[in-house]
Design an enzyme around this catalytic site. Structure first.
Site, PDB file in Angstrom:
ATOM      1  CE1 TYR A  12      -5.589   1.039  15.799  1.00 52.60           C
ATOM      2  CE2 TYR A  12      -5.235   3.653  16.544  1.00 52.60           C
ATOM      3  CZ  TYR A  12      -5.202   2.065  15.715  1.00 52.60           C
ATOM      4  OH  TYR A  12      -4.545   2.296  14.115  1.00 52.60           O
TER       5      TYR A  12
ATOM      6  CG  PHE B  29      -1.685  -1.138   5.245  1.00 48.14           C
ATOM      7  CD1 PHE B  29      -0.942   0.172   5.621  1.00 48.14           C
ATOM      8  CD2 PHE B  29      -0.687  -1.292   4.055  1.00 48.14           C
ATOM      9  CE1 PHE B  29      -0.082   0.546   5.589  1.00 48.14           C
ATOM     10  CE2 PHE B  29       0.623  -0.302   3.463  1.00 48.14           C
ATOM     11  CZ  PHE B  29       0.455   0.850   4.362  1.00 48.14           C
ATOM     12  N   GLY B  30      -3.095  -4.590   7.568  1.00 46.59           N
ATOM     13  CA  GLY B  30      -4.691  -5.111   8.340  1.00 46.59           C
ATOM     14  C   GLY B  30      -4.848  -4.679   9.679  1.00 46.59           C
TER      15      GLY B  30
HETATM   16  P1  NAI Z   1      -9.497   0.289   7.491  1.00 53.41           P
HETATM   17  O1  NAI Z   1     -10.068  -0.647   8.799  1.00 53.41           O
HETATM   18  O2  NAI Z   1      -9.854   1.189   6.357  1.00 53.41           O
HETATM   19  O3  NAI Z   1      -8.050  -1.071   7.581  1.00 53.41           O
HETATM   20  C1  NAI Z   1      -7.275  -2.385   7.663  1.00 53.41           C
HETATM   21  C2  NAI Z   1      -8.392  -3.396   7.564  1.00 53.41           C
HETATM   22  O4  NAI Z   1      -8.031  -4.911   7.839  1.00 53.41           O
HETATM   23  C3  NAI Z   1     -10.108  -3.445   6.756  1.00 53.41           C
HETATM   24  O5  NAI Z   1      -9.875  -3.994   5.563  1.00 53.41           O
HETATM   25  C4  NAI Z   1     -10.344  -4.036   7.330  1.00 53.41           C
HETATM   26  O6  NAI Z   1     -11.418  -5.266   7.396  1.00 53.41           O
HETATM   27  C5  NAI Z   1      -8.819  -5.509   7.742  1.00 53.41           C
HETATM   28  N1  NAI Z   1      -9.348  -6.543   8.957  1.00 53.41           N
HETATM   29  C6  NAI Z   1      -9.724  -6.445  10.372  1.00 53.41           C
HETATM   30  N2  NAI Z   1     -10.004  -7.475  10.702  1.00 53.41           N
HETATM   31  C7  NAI Z   1      -8.799  -8.124   9.916  1.00 53.41           C
HETATM   32  C8  NAI Z   1      -9.061  -9.882  10.272  1.00 53.41           C
HETATM   33  N3  NAI Z   1      -9.315 -10.049  11.529  1.00 53.41           N
HETATM   34  N4  NAI Z   1      -8.066 -10.410   9.386  1.00 53.41           N
HETATM   35  C9  NAI Z   1      -7.327  -9.658   7.896  1.00 53.41           C
HETATM   36  N5  NAI Z   1      -7.814  -8.342   7.921  1.00 53.41           N
HETATM   37  C10 NAI Z   1      -8.517  -7.489   8.698  1.00 53.41           C
HETATM   38  O7  NAI Z   1      -7.951   1.619   8.130  1.00 53.41           O
HETATM   39  P2  NAI Z   1      -6.917   1.845   7.487  1.00 53.41           P
HETATM   40  O8  NAI Z   1      -7.708   3.454   8.287  1.00 53.41           O
HETATM   41  O9  NAI Z   1      -6.912   1.607   5.841  1.00 53.41           O
HETATM   42  O10 NAI Z   1      -5.244   1.408   8.287  1.00 53.41           O
HETATM   43  C11 NAI Z   1      -4.687   0.517   7.667  1.00 53.41           C
HETATM   44  C12 NAI Z   1      -3.078   0.461   8.804  1.00 53.41           C
HETATM   45  O11 NAI Z   1      -3.172   1.645   8.997  1.00 53.41           O
HETATM   46  C13 NAI Z   1      -4.462   0.139  10.116  1.00 53.41           C
HETATM   47  O12 NAI Z   1      -3.328  -0.682  11.255  1.00 53.41           O
HETATM   48  C14 NAI Z   1      -4.160   1.044  10.930  1.00 53.41           C
HETATM   49  O13 NAI Z   1      -4.549   1.022  12.639  1.00 53.41           O
HETATM   50  C15 NAI Z   1      -2.946   1.856  11.028  1.00 53.41           C
HETATM   51  N6  NAI Z   1      -3.759   3.097  10.933  1.00 53.41           N
HETATM   52  C16 NAI Z   1      -4.303   4.119   9.498  1.00 53.41           C
HETATM   53  C17 NAI Z   1      -4.184   5.333  10.248  1.00 53.41           C
HETATM   54  C18 NAI Z   1      -5.018   6.048   8.837  1.00 53.41           C
HETATM   55  O14 NAI Z   1      -5.299   7.838   9.278  1.00 53.41           O
HETATM   56  N7  NAI Z   1      -6.119   5.711   8.424  1.00 53.41           N
HETATM   57  C19 NAI Z   1      -3.328   6.309  11.741  1.00 53.41           C
HETATM   58  C20 NAI Z   1      -2.568   5.533  11.960  1.00 53.41           C
HETATM   59  C21 NAI Z   1      -2.786   4.081  11.923  1.00 53.41           C
END
Ligand code: NAI
Length: 237
Positions: A136, A71-72
């Protein structure tokens, strides 16, 4: 795949936070990872801070893990160079580490932005052509292609989940169609971990909402049936 060690990247994020408690108590040792604070380790959890752009650190992070929930990364549109470093190179580091450490299964958090330039009038299946709508979305298309390569070439199974809107509640009218509950995400993770043969299918991560233009009939064999619906939020929009 009962037991073993499950790595969760992006554990401090919106989805990571929503599923953290629900992952406990199924016999898995949980390795939570992010670049930001994740709080204290709970029962059965370990906390490892790791930047996905650092290949060596990712190699160490993955060592000893049997399955990964990836998920990161950067979760919305951003500068192309940042998206490339974190989502493209970072996901590559993760799959390379998974290959070297013989990880068996991955859940790749893809996005509806992979198919975001299709009109809402088009019913989309797992076989619909990709039409990314952003840098993205292109990075998620790369992750999907990489998952496919590592399945075809190295036998690592991935559940590719094109997540709609996995938040505690829909934030606008469109999300009434694209919303996915944390409970349905957890049940999908259960399928990913338990199904005897996974392969590398694409699933639309969406609850059983009243209206939706994504069709999961091609992956019905997985047995994942969403239980929740955005109907409970109809009064908001
Ligand atoms: P979020 O942005 O809340 O969580 C992503 C996490 O990745 C953050 O805690 C951040 O600190 C971490 N991160 C960012 N750069 C990093 C790095 N260089 N190294 C390690 N960790 C890093 O996103 P969310 O909403 O929790 O989504 C999780 C995944 O699901 C993401 O990949 C997102 O693209 C995907 N996604 C989420 C959706 C949603 O509705 N929440 C919709 C579509 C996809």
């Amino acid at each position: 795949m009962a037991g073993g060690r499950l790595l969760v990247t992006g554990a401090a994020g919106i989805i990571g936070g929503q599923i953290r408690e629900g992952l406990r108590g199924h016999g898995w040792k949980i390795r939570l990872s992010d670049i930001v604070e994740m709080g204290e380790a709970g029962p059965g959890e370990e906390i490892v801070t790791c930047d996905l752009t650092d290949a060596e650190a990712v190699r160490a992070l993955v060592t000893g893990c049997d399955a990964i929930l990836h998920f990161g990364g950067i979760s919305t549109e951003n500068r192309a160079d940042l998206i490339h470093r974190v989502n493209i190179a970072g996901t590559y580091h993760l799959y390379e580490a998974a290959r070297k450490d013989r990880v068996r299964r991955v859940l790749f958090a893809s996005s509806n932005h992979v198919i975001g330039f299709h009109s809402r009038e088009t019913r989309l299946t797992a076989s619909s052509p990709i039409r990314p709508d952003s840098n993205y979305g292109v990075s998620k298309a790369y992750g999907e292609a990489l998952a496919r390569l590592y399945w075809d070439k190295y036998g690592i199974e991935t559940l590719i989940v094109r997540i709609g809107s996995c938040f505690p509640a829909p934030k606008d009218r469109r999300m009434m169609a694209t919303w996915m509950s944390a409970g349905d995400m957890l049940r999908l993770i259960g399928v990913m971990l338990d199904v005897p043969r996974l392969g590398c299918p694409v699933v639309y991560g969406v609850s059983a909402n009243g209206e939706c233009w994504w069709d999961n009939s091609e992956t019905a064999y997985l047995g994942w049936v969403p239980q929740d619906s955005s109907a409970q939020f109809a009064h908001l929009f």
